[in-house]
Structure formats: C-alpha cells, structure tokens
Design a protein around this motif. Structure first.
Motif, PDB file in Angstrom:
ATOM      1  N   MET A  92       0.578  -5.882   7.544  1.00 45.15           N
ATOM      2  CA  MET A  92      -0.480  -5.551   6.584  1.00 45.15           C
ATOM      3  C   MET A  92      -1.242  -4.293   6.986  1.00 45.15           C
ATOM      4  N   GLU A  93      -1.165  -3.917   8.247  1.00 46.17           N
ATOM      5  CA  GLU A  93      -1.923  -2.744   8.693  1.00 46.17           C
ATOM      6  C   GLU A  93      -1.488  -1.475   7.969  1.00 46.17           C
ATOM      7  N   VAL A  94      -0.192  -1.382   7.655  1.00 46.87           N
ATOM      8  CA  VAL A  94       0.301  -0.203   6.954  1.00 46.87           C
ATOM      9  C   VAL A  94      -0.315  -0.123   5.555  1.00 46.87           C
ATOM     10  N   LEU A  95      -0.322  -1.269   4.847  1.00 45.60           N
ATOM     11  CA  LEU A  95      -0.898  -1.289   3.501  1.00 45.60           C
ATOM     12  C   LEU A  95      -2.392  -1.011   3.534  1.00 45.60           C
ATOM     13  N   VAL A  96      -3.092  -1.597   4.493  1.00 44.87           N
ATOM     14  CA  VAL A  96      -4.532  -1.389   4.602  1.00 44.87           C
ATOM     15  C   VAL A  96      -4.844   0.080   4.884  1.00 44.87           C
ATOM     16  N   ALA A  97      -4.096   0.675   5.809  1.00 44.28           N
ATOM     17  CA  ALA A  97      -4.333   2.073   6.157  1.00 44.28           C
ATOM     18  C   ALA A  97      -4.021   2.990   4.979  1.00 44.28           C
ATOM     19  N   PHE A  98      -2.912   2.711   4.288  1.00 48.26           N
ATOM     20  CA  PHE A  98      -2.534   3.563   3.159  1.00 48.26           C
ATOM     21  C   PHE A  98      -3.565   3.471   2.036  1.00 48.26           C
ATOM     22  N   SER A  99      -3.976   2.262   1.686  1.00 52.99           N
ATOM     23  CA  SER A  99      -4.939   2.095   0.602  1.00 52.99           C
ATOM     24  C   SER A  99      -6.301   2.670   0.975  1.00 52.99           C
ATOM     25  N   THR A 100      -6.697   2.523   2.228  1.00 50.49           N
ATOM     26  CA  THR A 100      -7.972   3.086   2.666  1.00 50.49           C
ATOM     27  C   THR A 100      -7.946   4.613   2.593  1.00 50.49           C
ATOM     28  N   PHE A 101      -6.853   5.206   3.046  1.00 48.78           N
ATOM     29  CA  PHE A 101      -6.714   6.656   2.972  1.00 48.78           C
ATOM     30  C   PHE A 101      -6.729   7.130   1.518  1.00 48.78           C
ATOM     31  N   PHE A 102      -6.027   6.395   0.657  1.00 49.85           N
ATOM     32  CA  PHE A 102      -5.982   6.741  -0.760  1.00 49.85           C
ATOM     33  C   PHE A 102      -7.388   6.695  -1.361  1.00 49.85           C
ATOM     34  N   LEU A 103      -8.135   5.658  -1.042  1.00 47.70           N
ATOM     35  CA  LEU A 103      -9.470   5.478  -1.609  1.00 47.70           C
ATOM     36  C   LEU A 103     -10.440   6.544  -1.105  1.00 47.70           C
ATOM     37  N   ILE A 104     -10.352   6.864   0.192  1.00 50.61           N
ATOM     38  CA  ILE A 104     -11.238   7.887   0.748  1.00 50.61           C
ATOM     39  C   ILE A 104     -10.927   9.262   0.165  1.00 50.61           C
TER      40      ILE A 104
END
Length: 382
Positions: A64-76
């Motif tokens: 899940m860390e990959v999805l969390v990091a990707f979505s967080t980067f996308f949102l920022i």
C-alpha cells in the motif's frame, strides 16, 4: 479572505473549525459514505470468519505504500498548481486597482484646478468599469442586472442616460465601452489641458493596461487545469479511500475507525480546499472580498481626487462639494459622445467649449513672443 495570527499555537489553529474546510467536508455525502462502509466492515468482521481468517483477504501494507505515496504526490502537485493559479488571479485583480490608481496619479499631475472636471470624469468612468467587471467577473457573458446599475447610479459613478446606453450590452462589453469613454475623455482633454502627445499616449497606455488586466483575469479563470488531470486525481483518491476503508477495517483495534476518519478527513479536506481555490470569486472563506476591496478603493480614490495641493497656483479654486459624501463625482459627459448619450456642454469647463479659440490664443501668444525676440535682436545689433 480570513485574517489570522501566524504566531498562534499550532494546537489552537488545528482545532479551529470555523472558517475552515471542515464544515464543507462534513456536509459531503461521499465522506460519510466511505466512513459508513469502513465502520460496517470493521464492526462485522468477527461475524464473518470466512473473510476475517482467510489469508487471501489480508491487506499487505507494504504494498500500500506505493499507492499512498503516488496519491499523495498527485494531490500535492495538484494543490501546487491550483494555488499558483489562485495567486495569478489575485495578482491580475490587484493590477486592476494599481492601473486605475496609476492613471489617476499621472493625470492629476497634468491637471490644474481649472481642468479638474476632466480628471473627475475620466476617474469616474474607470471606477465604473472596475465595478462592472469585478462585481461578477465569471458572468461576463451575461447582461449586468438592473439592480447593479442602480447601485452605480446611487454612487454617482454612472448617469441614467449612460446606463441606458449600456443596458443592452453584455458585462464584458459594458466594461470595455466604459473604458473607451475614459479614453475619449483623455483624448478630448488633450488640447484643453495642454498635454503633449507623449503624455496623452502614456495615459491611454494605462487605460489599455487596465483592459489587459481584465482580460488576464478572465483568461486565467476560464482556463482551469485539464479535466483528464482532474478526473485521474479523483479516481486515484477514490481507489485509495476504498482500499484504506477495507484495510483499516481489518485491524483488530478499537482505534481503527478513528484512524480512518482522520486519514479520510485530511485527503477530502485537501480536495475541498483545492476546489475552493480553483474559483476565487464567490462566498467561500478563501475567495476574494471584492466588494470590500471596491468600497475601500473608491473611498480612498475619492479622497485623493479631492485632495488640493496647497502649492497649486489656483489656491482660490474650490474643488466642489463632492468630497463631502465620499462618493461624489460630477455628472459630466461631453457633447458628441457616442452610444446615444445626449448631454449639454454647460457642465464642462469654459475653455472646453471652444478648442479652436484656445489654439488661436496660443498661436497669437507664440507670434507675439517671436516678434519680441526679433526686436531684442535688432536692439542688440544697434
């Protein structure tokens, strides 16, 4: 826009609810739908042993860390783009006020007390154009409501006959026409005020700058981020919240619902904030207080217009009673204006009624001065 104290403690600021995105998030149906799904899965995980004890139903948090990091980067990244666009609109709106101020400063520098009516007239038109544009900038393809025109008449920024000429125009066209009226005033006052062609060109350039700032605001607001980008961001957020709702429900902890609630609150709050920043013209807490800005700007502009320089050579010239009400401008429109406005020239300065006589007088003075110089030269030769 809400003023706040940056030196306030972070705990006090974080626990504040009013004037934040939290009330808007709590009214979202999607927010509570995800939380209800999560709480249902968490509460009924024990009655479902086939799911609870099945290792294939486990969620690997390392994956899940990959999805969390990707979505967080996308949102920022999206938040940074939206805030940059928000700052561009803010800068363009402030350039409108600066353009009007600079025009009045420069024209006042060229204006003597006997020609102050020209200054008041051009300033009145620019202030009216500013109000027409900023009251509802996103409705530029619609006509200006009659109530809004009535307010401009009450503030003495427009006359009834001028409103009649603008009533059939769209908002963006009405603002452009009023700016053109201001430019016509500058052009027609060129002779009476004794300005040079460079000075007149400078004033006209400032009016064009105001028009360009208006167009910059419209172009920025009407050009949001591409929809596929926005759609993909929402899709990533939807998938992430779905997986987190299930993953937190698999935890054997009474604090799992609290953890998911706070996590969902952060991501949904970020999306809500970005949505508010994307449209800074409205009633949200982050939107521009345009009416407040206009009121303060008009008051200060009127004070400056009625400011009298003690060192002016026409110290005995009264600048009129218009400073008494804080919003006063003489209702002056020169004869021969277009757009069907019918007026008289009785309100204009006496010199403006005969531009040709002014030119003849200056020519006579120049001829007399030239003759005097020739006589002086003859005396020197003798």
């Amino acid at each position: 826009m809400i003023e706040y104290n940056p030196n306030q403690s972070y705990a006090t600021t974080a626990l504040t609810v009013s004037h934040t995105v939290l009330p808007a998030v709590f009214t979202e149906v999607t927010f509570w739908l995800f939380f209800i799904v999560h709480f249902t899965l968490w509460f009924f995980k024990d009655p479902m042993p086939m799911v609870h004890k099945n290792p294939h139903c486990e969620v690997n948090w390392s994956h899940m860390e990959v999805l969390v990091a990707f979505s967080t980067f996308f949102l920022i990244t999206y938040a940074g783009d939206v805030f940059h666009r928000y700052c561009e609109v803010y800068y363009a709106v402030k350039m409108l006020f600066i353009g009007v101020t600079d025009f009045i400063l420069e024209m006042k520098f060229y204006t003597k007390a006997k020609n102050v009516l020209w200054l008041r007239l051009s300033a009145r038109y620019l202030l009216a154009a500013l109000c027409i544009f900023l009251n509802r900038p996103l409705e530029n393809r619609e006509k200006v409501p009659a109530k809004e025109y009535e307010q401009l008449i009450q503030r003495r920024l427009l006359r009834p006959e001028e409103v009649a000429a603008l009533s059939d125009l769209l908002r963006q066209h009405a603002g452009t026409v009023v700016c053109h009226w201001a430019a016509r005033v500058v052009h027609q006052s060129f002779t009476e005020m004794g300005m040079t062609s460079n000075q007149m060109r400078s004033l006209l350039d400032r009016i064009l700058f105001i028009r360009q700032a208006q167009q910059s605001v419209l172009d920025t607001v009407k050009s949001p981020l591409p929809y596929p980008y926005f759609h993909l961001l929402n899709l990533v957020l939807l998938v992430k919240l779905s997986i987190l709702a299930y993953g937190y429900a698999r935890m054997n902890s009474i604090f799992a619902p609290i953890g998911f609630f706070l996590t969902e609150l952060v991501f949904c709050g970020s999306m809500e904030l970005n949505s508010q920043l994307a449209d800074p013209f409205g009633d949200d807490d982050v939107d521009f207080p345009l009416r407040q800005w206009l009121d303060v700007f008009i008051d200060r502009t009127c004070d400056f217009l009625e400011y009298f320089d003690a060192f002016d050579e026409h110290q005995d010239c009264a600048w009129g009673p218009f400073a008494a009400n804080g919003h006063g401008f003489p209702s002056i429109v020169q004869e021969g204006y277009s757009y069907g406005i019918q007026t008289t020239t009785d309100q204009l300065p006496s010199q403006s009624r005969s531009s040709e006589s002014s030119v003849d007088e200056r020519s006579a003075r120049a001829t007399h001065q030239h003759s005097a110089e020739e006589e002086d030269d003859d005396d020197d030769d003798d």
